[in-house]
Design a protein around this motif. Structure first.
Motif, PDB file in Angstrom:
ATOM      1  N   PHE A 122       0.851  -1.192   0.000  1.00  0.00           N
ATOM      2  CA  PHE A 122       0.000   0.000   0.000  1.00  0.00           C
ATOM      3  C   PHE A 122       0.887   1.242   0.000  1.00  0.00           C
ATOM      4  N   VAL A 123       0.576   2.218  -0.861  1.00  0.00           N
ATOM      5  CA  VAL A 123       1.323   3.469  -0.944  1.00  0.00           C
ATOM      6  C   VAL A 123       0.344   4.627  -1.010  1.00  0.00           C
ATOM      7  N   SER A 124       0.625   5.661  -0.231  1.00  0.00           N
ATOM      8  CA  SER A 124      -0.170   6.893  -0.257  1.00  0.00           C
ATOM      9  C   SER A 124       0.786   8.061  -0.467  1.00  0.00           C
ATOM     10  N   LEU A 125       0.460   8.942  -1.403  1.00  0.00           N
ATOM     11  CA  LEU A 125       1.285  10.107  -1.705  1.00  0.00           C
ATOM     12  C   LEU A 125       0.391  11.340  -1.694  1.00  0.00           C
ATOM     13  N   THR A 126       0.622  12.230  -0.738  1.00  0.00           N
ATOM     14  CA  THR A 126      -0.181  13.439  -0.588  1.00  0.00           C
ATOM     15  C   THR A 126       0.689  14.653  -0.862  1.00  0.00           C
ATOM     16  N   GLU A 136      -3.839  13.813  -4.086  1.00  0.00           N
ATOM     17  CA  GLU A 136      -3.692  12.568  -3.330  1.00  0.00           C
ATOM     18  C   GLU A 136      -3.616  11.432  -4.339  1.00  0.00           C
ATOM     19  N   CYS A 137      -2.649  10.534  -4.136  1.00  0.00           N
ATOM     20  CA  CYS A 137      -2.509   9.351  -4.976  1.00  0.00           C
ATOM     21  C   CYS A 137      -2.430   8.139  -4.052  1.00  0.00           C
ATOM     22  N   THR A 156      -7.980  15.323  -6.701  1.00  0.00           N
ATOM     23  CA  THR A 156      -7.716  16.675  -6.211  1.00  0.00           C
ATOM     24  C   THR A 156      -9.022  17.188  -5.632  1.00  0.00           C
ATOM     25  N   TRP A 157      -9.071  18.487  -5.312  1.00  0.00           N
ATOM     26  CA  TRP A 157     -10.327  19.084  -4.837  1.00  0.00           C
ATOM     27  C   TRP A 157     -11.399  19.010  -5.914  1.00  0.00           C
ATOM     28  N   ASP A 158     -10.982  18.957  -7.176  1.00  0.00           N
ATOM     29  CA  ASP A 158     -11.935  18.907  -8.279  1.00  0.00           C
ATOM     30  C   ASP A 158     -12.559  17.531  -8.465  1.00  0.00           C
TER      31      ASP A 158
END
Length: 171
Positions: A122-126, A136-137, A156-158
């Motif tokens: 698991f990987v999270s990239l903010t 956020e990925c 993203t926010w969009d």
């Protein structure tokens, strides 16, 4: 350490990168300089990287210099600075990178979290910019019997900007 890479395009020599560095032991300290030269043999970019590891903590500093449009008295000028700190705790690797632009003003903060519990990774990239949250990925994969299945989502926010599924076969 020494390396050299050359790129050619339809008109001939496009770019060359020369890298020179040295690794020291105990504590682990790496120094690297990368010089980029264009097809006219003018220096267009210089990067200086310092990488220090002490026990479970790793610190990396990147300083960039780049070619600016004339009139400038120097061929390259300060182009940016980045600092990263990484550590592992209970099987989870956390990395935080802070980047500054050519005026040494805050440009971005990137926080990465990675963990593996076999067979799942698991990987999270903010990413944050001067206005706050930027992207956020999230990635997840599972591996078994020579097959790796993976999925990735970015937003993203969009809203959602990317959703991908993939597989890899090893034999």
């Amino acid at each position: 350490l020494a390396s050299h890479t050359t790129w050619f395009d339809a008109s001939g020599l496009a770019r060359m990168v020369f890298e020179f560095g040295y690794d020291f032991d105990d504590p682990s300290l790496g120094l690297l300089t990368a010089v980029t030269v264009d097809g006219a043999f003018s220096i267009t970019k210089i990067d200086v990287i310092v990488d220090l590891s002490i026990d479970v903590i790793r610190f990396t500093s990147w300083t960039g210099f780049a070619e600016y449009s004339p009139p400038t008295p120097l061929p390259v000028m300060f182009a940016g600075q980045g600092f990263a700190v990484s550590f592992e705790l209970c099987g989870v690797t956390v990395t935080s990178e802070t980047d500054f632009n050519d005026l040494f003003l805050f440009e971005a903060e990137i926080v990465a979290i990675e963990t593996s519990i076999d067979p799942v990774t698991f990987v999270s990239l903010t990413t944050f910019d001067a206005l706050g949250f930027a992207t956020e990925c999230i990635e997840a994969s599972v591996a078994f019997s020579g097959v790796r299945l993976s999925t990735k989502a970015e937003f993203t926010w969009d809203g959602v900007t990317l959703v991908a599924f993939g597989f890899e076969l090893t034999f």
